[in-house]
Enzyme design. Structure first.
Site, short mmCIF file in Angstrom:
data_model
loop_
_atom_site.label_atom_id
_atom_site.label_comp_id
_atom_site.label_asym_id
_atom_site.label_seq_id
_atom_site.Cartn_x
_atom_site.Cartn_y
_atom_site.Cartn_z
N ASP A 148 0.84 -1.19 0.00
CA ASP A 148 0.00 0.00 0.00
C ASP A 148 0.88 1.24 0.00
O ASP A 148 1.96 1.23 0.57
CB ASP A 148 -0.77 0.07 1.33
CG ASP A 148 -2.02 -0.74 1.33
OD1 ASP A 148 -2.24 -1.44 0.34
OD2 ASP A 148 -2.75 -0.67 2.32
N LYS A 150 -4.11 2.74 -3.32
CA LYS A 150 -4.31 4.17 -3.49
C LYS A 150 -4.03 4.93 -2.23
O LYS A 150 -3.97 4.39 -1.13
CB LYS A 150 -5.73 4.43 -3.97
CG LYS A 150 -6.80 3.95 -3.03
CD LYS A 150 -8.13 4.20 -3.65
CE LYS A 150 -9.19 4.27 -2.59
NZ LYS A 150 -10.24 5.19 -2.91
N MET A 164 -10.98 6.49 6.70
CA MET A 164 -11.15 7.30 5.49
C MET A 164 -12.23 8.34 5.74
O MET A 164 -13.06 8.62 4.89
CB MET A 164 -11.52 6.41 4.30
CG MET A 164 -10.43 5.41 3.97
SD MET A 164 -10.95 4.15 2.78
CE MET A 164 -11.66 2.92 3.86
N1 SAH Z 1 -6.17 -1.74 6.79
C1 SAH Z 1 -6.00 -0.43 7.40
C2 SAH Z 1 -7.04 0.55 6.90
C3 SAH Z 1 -6.93 0.87 5.46
S1 SAH Z 1 -8.06 2.10 4.95
C4 SAH Z 1 -6.03 -0.57 8.92
O1 SAH Z 1 -6.37 -1.63 9.43
O2 SAH Z 1 -5.68 0.39 9.60
C5 SAH Z 1 -7.07 3.56 5.06
C6 SAH Z 1 -7.52 4.41 6.23
O3 SAH Z 1 -6.96 3.88 7.43
C7 SAH Z 1 -7.04 5.83 6.20
O4 SAH Z 1 -7.86 6.64 5.41
C8 SAH Z 1 -7.14 6.22 7.65
O5 SAH Z 1 -8.48 6.50 8.01
C9 SAH Z 1 -6.76 4.93 8.33
N2 SAH Z 1 -5.34 4.90 8.72
C10 SAH Z 1 -4.38 4.08 8.26
N3 SAH Z 1 -3.21 4.32 8.89
C11 SAH Z 1 -3.45 5.30 9.77
C12 SAH Z 1 -2.65 5.99 10.73
N4 SAH Z 1 -1.36 5.70 10.91
N5 SAH Z 1 -3.24 6.96 11.48
C13 SAH Z 1 -4.53 7.25 11.32
N6 SAH Z 1 -5.33 6.63 10.43
C14 SAH Z 1 -4.80 5.67 9.67
#
Ligand code: SAH
Length: 466
Positions: free
Chosen positions: A249, A271, A384
């Site tokens: 990713d 993305k 998101m």
């Molecule tokens: N699989 C990931 C989520 C992917 S969707 C998980 O389990 O965390 C992507 C979204 O994850 C981003 O838009 C944001 O809302 C969140 N995200 C991912 N990493 C983050 C971080 N370090 N801090 C805050 N939000 C995060």
């Protein structure tokens, strides 16, 4: 990086050391490990240096350095324990065409000498650009303890066996062979039968590997966690260690990608926010193609692969291709965000359920059970959610949520640039827009940072403290 680490071939080359005291001794102890032709210029040399000269390990010239002394030298050390003399000698040596090191003078030096862990032919060089010698020493001590003294011997024996090992196909079969040697077979043979036992063990190992069927490709769906490399699982580390291909990713930071095997191919897919996206079908095809070619594929996803990661679609594609796969879970963003707030995601008497929801789905803004989310004490993590915040806020207020319900937006959770915007449901917009967050953020409904939460429940204390 101002200083680029390299390993210089000193075999038979001329190296000059100016000085005969403590600084010169320290450098000479290192230089004597090499095959360089050493010349020391010192009017009053330490007896140890004289002894080395008597043993023929270096040439000693009993006078101060003068112009021409460093002619044809690749390296020259100004190590007289006298800074003014060092400056003068450095100038002389540089005029003679040598690369110069001045002891304890980064600015006057063309190169610096790292701290060294010596398991010849395995050599580890540690440098801090002069910033933290203490740290370099600590890392060195750490590695000295970690790398067994027999490592050099194993590597030397291994080196002699390289030509034979090259009868194995290049790539993974050869790598597997060497991993088995260094991780298990070599150390065991050495411990049980001494140095003579190593070569026969290597030959047996090669036989076994010649007969082994080629290892089929495998896809590891790995959670990279929220961004802090220390929040990777040990399994994730191991998968990265052995990966041939890492398809990651865009949210996965370089500090984590750096942990992948150096020869691994890194491919950015997926993305970032609303930026450029690789179509899912293309990602699926990429994973399958590398798996079919026999690679160990790591599909590295931020957080947990099973949370808003389209994991099922990718597993279906890999399954259809008949490839083996495993899932390595990771710490999801909501868990990291709750930790940043110092809060628990569930609490007895407050909420017995926690919802992970997305502000978006394929059809645009996502609909949810707003009435349930609007109940007092409800806790939800919106992924998101930056763009969807106003929509979620409107829906929740419409369904009777308390305007004063706490909301915290955690950006870059667990990363050095983590930020927390603590607000309420009523103020989520405009506060979120005003904060102008640019990194990934998760909106935590129903949770305030612990300190702020404590202040809210003890308003008089807050006043007394402020
Ligand atoms: N699989 C990931 C989520 C992917 S969707 C998980 O389990 O965390 C992507 C979204 O994850 C981003 O838009 C944001 O809302 C969140 N995200 C991912 N990493 C983050 C971080 N370090 N801090 C805050 N939000 C995060």
């Amino acid at each position: 990086m101002r200083h680029f680490p390299i390993f210089l071939d000193l075999a038979g080359r001329r190296v000059v050391v100016f000085g005969g005291g403590a600084a010169a001794l320290a450098k000479l102890r290192l230089l004597l490990k090499t095959e360089a032709r050493l010349t020391v210029f010192a009017a009053d040399p330490d007896p140890q240096i004289a002894a080395w000269a008597a043993e023929g390990r270096l040439r000693l010239v009993r006078r101060e350095g003068t112009p021409g002394d460093a002619l044809c030298a690749v390296l020259a050390y100004a190590a007289t324990d006298d800074p003014a003399a060092d400056v003068r000698l450095a100038r002389i040596a540089r005029a003679d065409g040598a690369r110069v090191n001045m002891v304890d003078a980064l600015e006057g030096s063309d190169f610096i000498t790292p701290a060294i862990v010596d398991r010849d032919p395995v050599t580890v060089a540690i440098g801090t650009e002069g910033a933290a010698p203490v740290l370099a020493r600590r890392i060195k001590a750490d590695l000295e303890a970690r790398l067994p003294p027999t490592l050099g011997l194993l590597a030397r024996i291994g080196k002699g066996f390289r030509a034979l090992a090259e009868t194995l196909p290049a790539g993974r079969p050869r790598r597997d062979f060497w991993s088995a040697y260094y991780d298990a077979v070599g150390p065991r043979a050495l411990a049980e039968g001494g140095a003579e036992a190593v070569l026969p063990a290597l030959e047996r190992l090669l036989q076994r590997h010649r007969q082994a069927a080629p290892r089929p490709g495998h896809v590891h769906f790995v959670g990279a966690g929220p961004g802090d490399p220390e929040l990777l699982t040990l399994k994730a580390r191991r998968a990265l260690d052995t990966a041939d291909v890492v398809i990651h990713d865009r949210l996965v930071p370089s500090t984590i990608l750096d942990l992948a095997r150096r020869e691994a191919t890194l491919i950015a897919a997926g993305k970032e926010g609303f930026g450029p996206a690789t179509p899912q079908a293309e990602i699926d095809a990429l994973i399958v193609a590398h798996g079919r070619a026999g690679a160990q594929v790591v599909r590295l996803k931020s957080g947990d692969p099973g949370v808003f990661g389209r994991l099922d679609e990718e597993i279906a594609a890999v399954d259809t291709a008949g490839l083996d796969w495993t899932v390595v879970p990771g710490i999801t963003a909501a868990a990291a965000a709750a930790a940043a707030l110092g809060q628990s995601q569930t609490q007895r008497g407050r909420n017995a359920a926690v919802t992970h929801l997305t502000g978006h789905d394929v059809a645009g803004f996502a609909e949810h059970d707003w009435a349930a989310l609007a109940r007092p004490g409800a806790v939800a993590a919106i992924y998101m959610g930056k763009r969807a915040a106003r929509f979620v806020q409107g829906r929740l207020l419409m369904h009777g949520a308390a305007p004063h319900a706490p909301v915290s937006v955690v950006e870059n959770a667990s990363r050095p640039d983590q930020r927390i915007v603590a607000t309420t449901l009523a103020r989520l917009e405009p506060d979120l827009t005003a904060a102008a967050l640019s990194g990934p953020a998760v909106v935590m409904l129903g949770l305030a940072p612990r300190a702020a939460a404590a202040a809210l429940s003890h308003p008089t204390l807050q006043e007394a403290g402020s």
